[in-house]
Motif scaffolding. Sequence first.
Motif, PDB file in Angstrom:
ATOM      1  N   LEU A  49     -14.248   2.045  23.152  1.00 33.55           N
ATOM      2  CA  LEU A  49     -13.813   2.697  24.382  1.00 33.55           C
ATOM      3  C   LEU A  49     -14.896   3.611  24.922  1.00 33.55           C
ATOM      4  N   GLY A 173      -3.302   2.330  38.076  1.00 31.63           N
ATOM      5  CA  GLY A 173      -3.996   1.349  37.268  1.00 31.63           C
ATOM      6  C   GLY A 173      -5.462   1.232  37.647  1.00 31.63           C
ATOM      7  N   PHE A 174      -5.694   0.627  38.801  1.00 30.23           N
ATOM      8  CA  PHE A 174      -7.077   0.511  39.229  1.00 30.23           C
ATOM      9  C   PHE A 174      -7.143   0.491  40.742  1.00 30.23           C
ATOM     10  N   ALA A 175      -8.341   0.556  41.253  1.00 22.99           N
ATOM     11  CA  ALA A 175      -8.532   0.610  42.695  1.00 22.99           C
ATOM     12  C   ALA A 175      -9.706  -0.269  43.091  1.00 22.99           C
TER      13      ALA A 175
ATOM     14  N   THR B  52     -11.102  -5.644  30.630  1.00 18.08           N
ATOM     15  CA  THR B  52     -12.094  -4.664  31.095  1.00 18.08           C
ATOM     16  C   THR B  52     -12.936  -5.237  32.225  1.00 18.08           C
ATOM     17  N   VAL B 232     -14.814  -1.866  41.807  1.00 13.97           N
ATOM     18  CA  VAL B 232     -13.488  -1.827  41.209  1.00 13.97           C
ATOM     19  C   VAL B 232     -13.480  -0.711  40.188  1.00 13.97           C
ATOM     20  N   ALA B 233     -12.567   0.212  40.361  1.00  8.61           N
ATOM     21  CA  ALA B 233     -12.509   1.353  39.463  1.00  8.61           C
ATOM     22  C   ALA B 233     -11.214   1.315  38.681  1.00  8.61           C
ATOM     23  N   ARG B 234     -11.324   1.609  37.436  1.00 10.80           N
ATOM     24  CA  ARG B 234     -10.158   1.658  36.566  1.00 10.80           C
ATOM     25  C   ARG B 234      -9.941   3.114  36.201  1.00 10.80           C
ATOM     26  N   ARG B 235      -8.714   3.558  36.297  1.00 12.37           N
ATOM     27  CA  ARG B 235      -8.465   4.969  36.021  1.00 12.37           C
ATOM     28  C   ARG B 235      -8.136   5.152  34.548  1.00 12.37           C
ATOM     29  N   THR B 237      -9.545   4.412  31.465  1.00 11.85           N
ATOM     30  CA  THR B 237      -9.547   3.114  30.797  1.00 11.85           C
ATOM     31  C   THR B 237      -8.702   3.065  29.527  1.00 11.85           C
ATOM     32  N   PRO B 238      -8.618   4.153  28.747  1.00 10.02           N
ATOM     33  CA  PRO B 238      -7.758   4.079  27.554  1.00 10.02           C
ATOM     34  C   PRO B 238      -6.317   3.867  27.955  1.00 10.02           C
TER      35      PRO B 238
END
Lengths: 238, 238
Positions: A49, A173-175, B52, B232-235, B237-238
């Motif tokens: 991670l 989640g994501f953007a 991911t 693309v952004a992931r908020r 990640t964990p």
Amino acid sequence: MAKYSVLYNKIQKDIEDGRLKPGEQLPSEKELMDEYDLSRDTVRKSLSLLVTNNYIRKIKGKGSFVLEMNKFDFPVAGLISFKEMAAKTGMTSYSTEVIRLQIQKSATFPTKALDAQEIHSIWEVIRVRTINGRRVILDKDYFYQDVVPELTEEISSNSIYEYLEQNLGLKIGFAQKEIVMEKATAEDRLLLDLYDYDMVAVVNTLVYLVNGKLFQFTQSRHCPDKFKFIDVARRNTP
Amino acid sequence: MAKYSVLYNKIQKDIEDGRLKPGEQLPSEKELMDEYDLSRDTVRKSLSLLVTNNYIRKIKGKGSFVLEMNKFDFPVAGLISFKEMAAKTGMTSYSTEVIRLQIQKSATFPTKALDAQEIHSIWEVIRVRTINGRRVILDKDYFYQDVVPELTEEISSNSIYEYLEQNLGLKIGFAQKEIVMEKATAEDRLLLDLYDYDMVAVVNTLVYLVNGKLFQFTQSRHCPDKFKFIDVARRNTP
DNA sequence: TAGTGGTCTAGACCACTAA
DNA sequence: TAGTGGTCTAGACCACTAC
């Protein structure tokens, strides 16, 4: 909290607070197993991670090392709210003014962002961000009302995301972001201190919940000289 | 090739070629174990990578699903070269002209990108990208000569990255990008077809090898109306 | 050679979703 | 309740790095 999260958070904090310095070597996986009484897979999950979030890198046969990523000014990694950014970068003086807060019948909500032709009630929030006395960002947010039933001026002038996550329990989640440059509109010139600039940097964002449902569209219009976007890209993550 | 890579590539290809459609459910982890004769952890490793890299999402108790990420025009995920992008988006007509190709003594190499005050010999490559007859991108690349000993005009007008990866065997690790807007310079106006625009979109990129060594700085200057950056952004990640 | 991370396995228990 | 993904373990073998 999962065990691997505990170790992840511990190391992440050590890096952000400077207890682990850039370039420094982490304890080996074996040592972390013993120290925290974890199996190797759990330790490896934490470290993986940290790798995907660009905190460390691992080198086979050598060890894990803290990345040196402090060459840029501020550490925006993707999705972050204005308030979070203000806090991270230590902006001394900033404020948010709510220009408009109303419910619409999907009129100005960008069609390409809509899943179907269904009619939705949509919150429209227009805000101007002022930094050090200059109006530099014009934010236009649109939320589906069936996801965000109530929105007040107080919430809007504080942090909407904080409200969504803490009060409504929504999980972002994501953007998807799209950055383009556009000619300034009359509205831009009215609401922002553009000086002699005639263009703005536009960030269009679609925000999805963890369940994959689209729930927000945001258009953020920035004074060109005060706009900066930072991105870290990893080539072929595998 | 590692087993998890085989399964990862198989599913990735199925998604990109449309055999797995957006929203469709993947076989369960149990089914994939049986079908490919893998342990569950190996299957999970493949699926984690797909998560991911934003190909699929997993929902506890339900299954794994192909993401619907086709709302934007082209799928640039981070680091990609001009030639790769041209291939992906099916640009019909594009070309690259090499304006300058020479060795420098770290003069114009941006100081903030340098690790120390050491003197390096540096390749400077300046290229103009033409799409559909219009000169839209001005690329300025700088490489350390101890990493990239030789560079020709032919390589530069084709794809430098292809050369680095296939001929020199360099492994690109990750890149930091910074996007800003700047007033157009006289050079911009000379080398690009800016029409009446007086600003350019500037992408500054630092590229690191997998071993963490910085080896390239690139400044890419774009006509504002032809610039688009997708992220693309992931908020969390964990 | 010793130590490191990379891959893979088999088995266990849990939490969530849906019928 | 049955099926799904989420977490965790213990043990094995491999490939790379350094000395």
